[in-house]
Design a protein around this motif. Structure first.
Motif: not given
Length: 202
Positions: A124-129
């Motif tokens: 899973l990869r983090r999403e930024r705003a």
């Protein structure tokens, strides 16, 4: 007298067939035409072909169109090393159910996801705003694994199909179970996502 009588009977016998023919002709000609009657048969048939589709989805899997087949949601967690074990989840059966014709042999495959993986580990990869998710994704990842059983003992590797034959009711539930790889390091705060592509063949 005998001749006369015999002659009378002869004339009478000759006139009877004519009268019968005229009577039949009168029945055949209610007006000026004789009705014609014909009979025949019409064959009614239906051919049922094998097929599968995702319940509650508009697109037919047979059309080879991509559509969302459900979601694996791990929920919200602050740490990934809880005493009870790392977060686990499974594909929602209410959305992920397939329906095929009874006695249909099928194969289901899954890839490594958008962010790659090896040995059954996916990320899973983090999403930024931001409005553009692809351009605003950083390198923070969380590892997870897929399994084909609820006990999470049989890893579901990319390129390894799950196969079977549909039962009498034609219902097939996608056997997708997932678990986060336990880590003692708290991950950065944010929303993490991955997308898996599944291929169903029958």
């Amino acid at each position: 007298m005998k001749l006369t009588s015999m002659r009378t009977r002869l004339i009478s016998s000759r006139r009877k067939p004519v009268a019968s023919a005229l009577a039949g002709l009168a029945l055949c000609l209610p007006g000026l035409a004789c009705a014609q009657v014909a009979s025949g048969t019409v064959d009614v048939a239906l051919r049922v072909e094998r097929g599968c589709f995702v319940v509650e989805q508009v697109e037919d899997a047979a059309a080879h169109q991509e559509t969302e087949w459900g979601r694996v949601d791990f929920g919200a967690h602050a740490r990934l090393d809880a005493p009870g074990g790392s977060p686990a989840a499974q594909l929602d059966a209410a959305v992920a159910r397939l329906e095929c014709n009874p006695d249909t042999a099928y194969r289901l495959e899954v890839d490594d996801g958008l962010h790659g993986g090896a040995g059954g580990v996916r990320y899973l990869r983090r999403e930024r705003a931001g409005t553009n998710a692809d351009a605003n994704t950083d390198a923070a990842t969380i590892a997870y694994r897929l399994y084909t059983d609820a006990a999470r003992r049989t890893p579901w590797l990319a390129g390894t199909p799950v196969s079977g034959v549909t039962p009498a009711d034609g219902r097939v539930y996608l056997p997708m179970y997932a678990q986060i790889v336990q880590s003692a390091t708290p991950p950065p705060v944010g929303r993490y996502r991955d997308t898996l592509h599944l291929t169903l063949t029958w």
